[in-house]
Design a protein around this motif. Structure first.
Motif, PDB file in Angstrom:
ATOM      1  N   UNK A   1       0.899  -1.085  -0.021  1.00 22.14           N
ATOM      2  CA  UNK A   1      -0.125   0.034   0.004  1.00 22.14           C
ATOM      3  C   UNK A   1       0.873   1.248  -0.018  1.00 22.14           C
ATOM      4  N   UNK A   2       0.541   2.175  -0.785  1.00 15.88           N
ATOM      5  CA  UNK A   2       1.367   3.404  -1.093  1.00 15.88           C
ATOM      6  C   UNK A   2       0.822   4.728  -0.723  1.00 15.88           C
ATOM      7  N   UNK A   3      -0.686   4.626  -0.329  1.00 16.71           N
ATOM      8  CA  UNK A   3      -1.335   5.505   0.058  1.00 16.71           C
ATOM      9  C   UNK A   3      -1.360   5.857   1.555  1.00 16.71           C
ATOM     10  N   UNK A   4      -1.709   4.594   2.161  1.00 10.59           N
ATOM     11  CA  UNK A   4      -1.677   4.746   3.365  1.00 10.59           C
ATOM     12  C   UNK A   4      -2.776   5.372   4.089  1.00 10.59           C
ATOM     13  N   UNK A   5      -3.012   5.465   5.493  1.00  9.64           N
ATOM     14  CA  UNK A   5      -3.927   6.105   6.306  1.00  9.64           C
ATOM     15  C   UNK A   5      -3.519   7.206   7.014  1.00  9.64           C
ATOM     16  N   UNK A   6      -4.461   8.100   7.202  1.00  7.21           N
ATOM     17  CA  UNK A   6      -4.123   9.465   7.978  1.00  7.21           C
ATOM     18  C   UNK A   6      -3.759   9.281   9.374  1.00  7.21           C
ATOM     19  N   UNK A   7      -3.051   9.345   9.973  1.00  5.49           N
ATOM     20  CA  UNK A   7      -2.463   9.171  11.514  1.00  5.49           C
ATOM     21  C   UNK A   7      -2.713  10.423  12.254  1.00  5.49           C
ATOM     22  N   UNK A   8      -2.397  11.569  11.787  1.00  7.81           N
ATOM     23  CA  UNK A   8      -2.324  12.894  12.373  1.00  7.81           C
ATOM     24  C   UNK A   8      -2.430  13.934  11.388  1.00  7.81           C
ATOM     25  N   UNK A   9      -2.810  14.967  11.634  1.00  8.51           N
ATOM     26  CA  UNK A   9      -2.870  16.254  10.733  1.00  8.51           C
ATOM     27  C   UNK A   9      -2.526  17.431  11.775  1.00  8.51           C
ATOM     28  N   UNK A  10      -1.720  18.430  11.514  1.00  7.98           N
ATOM     29  CA  UNK A  10      -1.565  19.597  12.128  1.00  7.98           C
ATOM     30  C   UNK A  10      -1.750  20.754  11.072  1.00  7.98           C
ATOM     31  N   UNK A  11      -2.285  21.752  11.696  1.00  5.10           N
ATOM     32  CA  UNK A  11      -2.241  23.119  10.792  1.00  5.10           C
ATOM     33  C   UNK A  11      -1.591  24.393  11.603  1.00  5.10           C
ATOM     34  N   UNK A  12      -1.338  25.285  11.110  1.00  7.27           N
ATOM     35  CA  UNK A  12      -0.553  26.487  11.741  1.00  7.27           C
ATOM     36  C   UNK A  12      -1.205  27.016  13.032  1.00  7.27           C
ATOM     37  N   UNK A  13      -2.805  26.947  12.990  1.00  8.16           N
ATOM     38  CA  UNK A  13      -3.463  27.394  14.185  1.00  8.16           C
ATOM     39  C   UNK A  13      -3.293  26.443  15.411  1.00  8.16           C
ATOM     40  N   UNK A  14      -2.615  25.150  15.313  1.00  5.28           N
ATOM     41  CA  UNK A  14      -2.292  24.421  16.067  1.00  5.28           C
ATOM     42  C   UNK A  14      -1.131  24.957  16.951  1.00  5.28           C
ATOM     43  N   UNK A  15      -0.444  25.918  16.708  1.00  8.81           N
ATOM     44  CA  UNK A  15       0.787  26.493  17.378  1.00  8.81           C
ATOM     45  C   UNK A  15       1.837  25.619  17.669  1.00  8.81           C
TER      46      UNK A  15
END
Length: 657
Positions: free
Chosen positions: A126-140
């Motif tokens: 599998x080359x796509x995988x599953x999302x484990x975590x996501x961070x945006x700029x607002x997470x500081x």
């Protein structure tokens, strides 16, 4: 409502404005709703926990600093890093260790750590995988110097970090993706240790210290500085034989799969006295055996270090799990100390850790060697579980403690700021309270003084009322008695006429007695004139015997709301008007109109007598006691019209409770 009530009400209003009514304006939302006591306890708990956590202590000298991607002019640029290990593993935590930079303004901080990114996990193919975590700029996530610990529950053989918003690097403010290390934990095992690394950037002419392989070499920019444990010295060998070796007896058979070699710590000197590979052999063979003579020895791993980029404070290596009781380290090409003329060969370590199921099985175990230790540094230092700063922590726990320290050190100034705001507000409120207490004390004194003055004024008014009654009623009656007495003397022989005069004297005496009793009862006048209308009718019938009289009253309900004293003064004013008409006006007709409303009372007494042009002194006195205005009009048909106007205030209304 008296003066004391007014002052008390004002004090309560000031107090309510001074005391906090809720969250302070501008306070941090996470803490503004918590009580001061709870914030103080939280701050104390944070300080206590920080004392038990590992601290930030950065490496010195020369060594690898991790990986850096190609540089970009804009921050919104995509870069990715993928770590592949051989066998799928149940992972529970991903740790991203920042590359630490330093500038003149901000000191140490994460250099080019991604501001926004996602982490994917998967298993081949599998080359796509599953999302484990996501961070945006607002997470500081920034600023920081600590590792970022990402909880993750997945079975994977690879992870990929995809950055979408880059941060500037220090020296030229271009944007790239920098990381010092990526760790992936399955329990206590870092399955990403020395795993293969792929990146989006095809780097060719990169600095020697910034390579993709450095992302999984186990080297981090920190020295292990635990908060607990005693300080321990490192081990240094004496003169070495041809093939020096060190062996450790684990005491029982143990399944081993990992070794940590702690390099000699030189933190006692600034700058470092030696290079970072001080006393570290260039080649090592690690063997495991079940017999003490190593006749059944198996090679666990062979290590070769080409340069100082291959050596750091802790060298971590994994190998296939092997059951052993005895472990031997054989050094080839020992370190040559060139500071001495004889170029002495030496071997030295701060600690040797051998791991079985994530536990250091070598701690406290006996050590032997085919050479002697230097007199100051003994073999026991190799397995005491201590380093220059104290306790040696498991790597996962070490990273988690640094990450926890970051979270607490971010939270602590917010709590301190909120508490300082509250303390400042409390100090201001205490100052207000002191001034209000002073004002209240002064107000109470003024109120008592005013109360005394009002009492004196009431006594003076009562005296004036008594004097007015004595003058208006008793003096007139006594004067009439004197005149009748003189008439009686002149008509002493005329029995019928004398009898009539004596009757009149008797009536006047009774009226005088009633007036005197009335003056005495003024001190207890709460029940006087309970029915003002009836009292006015009776007085008119008694005083205006020979005069035609008309009485009109409107708004009796408002009259009943007057305090007893006001009703009595109004009645006495009316009575004085009737007495003046009966004695001096020579009138045949009299008309009274009393109108009451919520705001005003108007009394008009008119007659068709001889008339007057000025308000009599007795009426002025009565109006003054009543707090009203009085004036006289002269109608065209003759006579006089006396008008009394009383403006009502809220406090004049009778308390019907």
């Amino acid at each position: 409502m008296n003066w004391l009530d007014v002052l008390t009400f004002g004090f309560i209003v000031l107090l309510s404005e001074a005391l906090p009514a809720g969250a302070m304006e501008g306070a941090t939302p996470a803490h503004a709703t918590q009580s001061t006591t709870r914030l103080e306890r939280r701050l104390a708990a944070i300080n206590a926990e920080l004392e038990q956590l590992a601290g930030y202590n950065f490496r010195g000298g020369y060594g690898p600093i991790g990986y850096a991607s190609d540089s970009h002019a804009l921050p919104k640029t995509n870069e990715w890093i993928q770590i592949d290990w051989k066998q799928p593993a149940a992972i529970d935590q991903i740790v991203l260790v920042p590359t630490i930079g330093r500038d003149a303004e901000n000191g140490f901080h994460a250099n080019a750590f991604p501001a926004a990114f996602k982490v994917f996990t998967g298993t081949a193919p599998d080359t796509e995988g599953a999302l484990a975590a996501s961070f945006i700029e607002a997470d500081h996530l920034l600023p920081r110097i600590a590792p970022l610990v990402i909880p993750c529950t997945a079975t994977a053989s690879w992870i990929r970090v995809e950055a979408s918003l880059l941060s500037p690097r220090i020296f030229d403010s271009n944007y790239d993706l920098k990381l010092a290390e990526i760790m992936v934990f399955s329990g206590e095992e870092n399955v990403a240790l020395r795993a293969a690394v792929r990146t989006s950037s095809k780097i060719r002419n990169r600095y020697l210290t910034q390579k993709p392989r450095f992302l999984t070499d186990g080297f981090v920019p920190y020295l292990m500085d635990a908060a607990e444990g005693r300080q321990s010295s490192y081990f240094l060998s004496g003169v070495l034989p041809a093939d020096p070796w060190i062996s450790i007896d684990l005491g029982s058979r143990q399944p081993l799969n990992r070794i940590h070699l702690h390099a000699v710590d030189q933190s006692f000197s600034v700058p470092l006295e030696y290079m970072t590979d001080f006393h570290f052999p260039r080649r090592l063979r690690i063997e495991g055996a079940l017999k003490p003579d190593f006749s059944d020895a198996r090679i666990l791993i062979e290590l070769e270090y080409e340069s100082q980029l291959d050596i750091g404070p802790i060298l971590m290596h994994r190998f296939p799990e092997t059951v052993c009781r005895y472990v031997r380290l054989i050094g080839f090409e020992p370190y040559i100390n060139t500071l001495f003329k004889e170029n002495q060969q030496r071997i030295g370590f701060a600690e040797i850790e051998l791991f079985s199921h994530g536990r250091n099985a070598a701690r406290g175990k006996p050590v032997e060697a085919n050479f002697k230790a230097r007199s100051v540094f003994g073999f026991e230092a190799l397995t005491d579980g201590l380093n220059f700063y104290g306790e040696i922590l498991p790597v996962k726990e070490w990273m988690n403690q640094l990450a926890r320290r970051h979270d607490l050190e971010v939270e602590r100034p917010l709590i301190e700021h909120e508490l300082n705001r509250r303390y400042a507000r409390q100090k201001k409120n205490l100052s207000r309270m002191r001034w209000m207490a002073i004002l209240a004390t002064a107000g109470i004194g003024v109120t008592l003084l005013l109360h005394r003055m009002l009492r004196m004024r009431m006594i003076m008014q009562l005296r004036e009322r008594i004097a007015a009654n004595l003058h208006d009623e008793l003096s007139a009656n006594l004067h009439a008695v004197v005149l009748l007495g003189e008439m009686a003397q002149k008509n002493i022989d005329a029995h019928d006429k004398l009898h009539d005069i004596l009757n009149r004297i008797q009536q006047l005496s009774r009226r005088s007695r009633s007036a005197a009793r009335h003056c005495t009862d003024m001190l207890q006048a709460d029940t006087a004139c309970e029915n003002l209308t009836e009292d006015m009718k009776r007085s008119a019938d008694r005083l205006l015997i020979d005069i035609e009289h008309e009485l009109l009253i409107e708004g009796e309900a408002f009259l009943q709301q007057l305090p007893p004293r006001k009703r009595q003064d109004l009645f006495l004013f009316y009575k004085e008007c009737l007495i003046n008409i009966a004695r001096h006006a020579g009138a045949a007709q009299c008309r009274t109109r009393l109108t009451a409303s919520a705001r005003e009372i108007t009394l008009t007494v008119s007659d068709n007598g001889s008339g007057i042009t000025q308000v009599p002194r007795s009426l002025k006195r009565r109006a003054h006691l009543l707090g009203a205005r009085v004036h006289i009009d002269t109608p065209e048909l003759g006579g006089a019209s006396v008008t009394l106007t009383l403006r009502l205030r809220p406090w004049m209304k009778r308390n019907r409770s």
